[in-house]
Design a protein around this motif. Sequence first.
Motif, PDB file in Angstrom:
ATOM      1  N   LEU A 111      -2.800  -5.483  -3.186  1.00  0.00           N
ATOM      2  CA  LEU A 111      -2.012  -6.294  -4.119  1.00  0.00           C
ATOM      3  C   LEU A 111      -2.920  -6.875  -5.201  1.00  0.00           C
ATOM      4  CD1 LEU A 111       0.065  -8.037  -1.370  1.00  0.00           C
ATOM      5  CD2 LEU A 111       0.975  -6.473  -3.077  1.00  0.00           C
ATOM      6  N   ASN A 113       6.521  -6.425  -3.331  1.00  0.00           N
ATOM      7  CA  ASN A 113       5.648  -5.244  -3.252  1.00  0.00           C
ATOM      8  C   ASN A 113       5.436  -4.816  -1.800  1.00  0.00           C
ATOM      9  OD1 ASN A 113       5.197  -4.677  -5.967  1.00  0.00           O
ATOM     10  ND2 ASN A 113       3.442  -6.056  -6.099  1.00  0.00           N
ATOM     11  N   VAL A 114       5.222  -5.778  -0.914  1.00  0.00           N
ATOM     12  CA  VAL A 114       5.048  -5.458   0.503  1.00  0.00           C
ATOM     13  C   VAL A 114       6.343  -4.891   1.070  1.00  0.00           C
ATOM     14  CG1 VAL A 114       4.639  -6.417   2.817  1.00  0.00           C
ATOM     15  CG2 VAL A 114       3.149  -7.065   0.896  1.00  0.00           C
ATOM     16  N   SER A 166      -1.960 -10.944   2.328  1.00  0.00           N
ATOM     17  CA  SER A 166      -1.586 -11.363   0.975  1.00  0.00           C
ATOM     18  C   SER A 166      -2.403 -10.645  -0.095  1.00  0.00           C
ATOM     19  CB  SER A 166      -1.729 -12.878   0.825  1.00  0.00           C
ATOM     20  OG  SER A 166      -3.047 -13.272   1.109  1.00  0.00           O
ATOM     21  N   LYS A 171       4.373 -10.388  -4.762  1.00  0.00           N
ATOM     22  CA  LYS A 171       3.638  -9.902  -3.594  1.00  0.00           C
ATOM     23  C   LYS A 171       4.606  -9.558  -2.461  1.00  0.00           C
ATOM     24  CE  LYS A 171      -0.799 -12.147  -4.309  1.00  0.00           C
ATOM     25  NZ  LYS A 171      -1.861 -12.980  -3.740  1.00  0.00           N
ATOM     26  N   PRO A 185      -0.190  -7.178   8.077  1.00  0.00           N
ATOM     27  CA  PRO A 185       0.275  -7.766   6.818  1.00  0.00           C
ATOM     28  C   PRO A 185      -0.774  -8.705   6.221  1.00  0.00           C
ATOM     29  CG  PRO A 185       1.262  -8.932   8.656  1.00  0.00           C
ATOM     30  CD  PRO A 185       0.401  -7.833   9.237  1.00  0.00           C
ATOM     31  N   ILE A 215       5.286 -12.628   3.874  1.00  0.00           N
ATOM     32  CA  ILE A 215       4.944 -11.206   3.784  1.00  0.00           C
ATOM     33  C   ILE A 215       5.315 -10.495   5.082  1.00  0.00           C
ATOM     34  CG2 ILE A 215       2.948  -9.641   3.738  1.00  0.00           C
ATOM     35  CD1 ILE A 215       1.887 -11.429   1.416  1.00  0.00           C
ATOM     36  N   ALA A 229       8.168  -7.460   5.669  1.00  0.00           N
ATOM     37  CA  ALA A 229       7.907  -6.208   6.388  1.00  0.00           C
ATOM     38  C   ALA A 229       8.921  -6.011   7.512  1.00  0.00           C
ATOM     39  CB  ALA A 229       6.479  -6.209   6.942  1.00  0.00           C
ATOM     40  N   THR A 285      -4.150  -7.382   0.965  1.00  0.00           N
ATOM     41  CA  THR A 285      -4.042  -5.991   1.419  1.00  0.00           C
ATOM     42  C   THR A 285      -3.116  -5.930   2.621  1.00  0.00           C
ATOM     43  OG1 THR A 285      -6.312  -5.564   0.720  1.00  0.00           O
ATOM     44  CG2 THR A 285      -5.340  -3.971   2.226  1.00  0.00           C
ATOM     45  N   THR A 286      -2.196  -4.994   2.590  1.00  0.00           N
ATOM     46  CA  THR A 286      -1.332  -4.717   3.738  1.00  0.00           C
ATOM     47  C   THR A 286      -1.554  -3.254   4.097  1.00  0.00           C
ATOM     48  OG1 THR A 286       0.328  -6.393   3.217  1.00  0.00           O
ATOM     49  CG2 THR A 286       1.070  -4.512   4.518  1.00  0.00           C
ATOM     50  N   ILE A 315       6.443  -1.149   2.661  1.00  0.00           N
ATOM     51  CA  ILE A 315       6.824  -0.918   4.063  1.00  0.00           C
ATOM     52  C   ILE A 315       8.057  -0.028   4.131  1.00  0.00           C
ATOM     53  CG2 ILE A 315       7.652  -1.997   6.195  1.00  0.00           C
ATOM     54  CD1 ILE A 315       4.661  -2.490   5.666  1.00  0.00           C
TER      55      ILE A 315
END
Length: 154
Positions: free
Chosen positions: A32, A44-45, A10, A41, A8, A81, A85, A12-13, A49
């Motif tokens: 992101l 979006n995560v 902030s 953010k 995870p 984040i 997930a 790129t995940t 997921i």
Amino acid sequence: MLIIGVDPGSSTTACGVIETTTKHIEFEVLKLKRNLNEVEKIMNVFEFIKKTIENYNPEEFAIETPFYSVNIKTAMILTQIKTAAIIAARLLNIPVYQYTPRQIKQAICGYGAADKKQIKFVVEKTLKIDLSSQPYDVSDAIAVALTHIYVRGL
């Protein structure tokens, strides 16, 4: 058994998906946008997921716990984040396992202070894949999944 590993972040995940029997690898990356606020953010995560889990239908979910951070704001967003997930996985009834960066480095490289370059190298050699065009987030996510496989003896 299909395992999903998550790195995870902030900005790129990444998710690495490994089939334990065949060692077949897939991965997904969410980059992101910088101008998103914290709530956007996190959502979006969460959606990324959830969608990735729905697409691959893994049996277990492994995630890297955020590292220690001097910047409290960074630590808070990374924790949020990670939590998004985990909630996505639990919402879909997938068991969740957490690993620290040191545990992952130890499992993959045999050295708890290995750097990202070393992790990527060992992941590529172990799984006979080329990740040279991918960000470190991808090799980190795959390393999380591999760590879970090693720890659980899968």
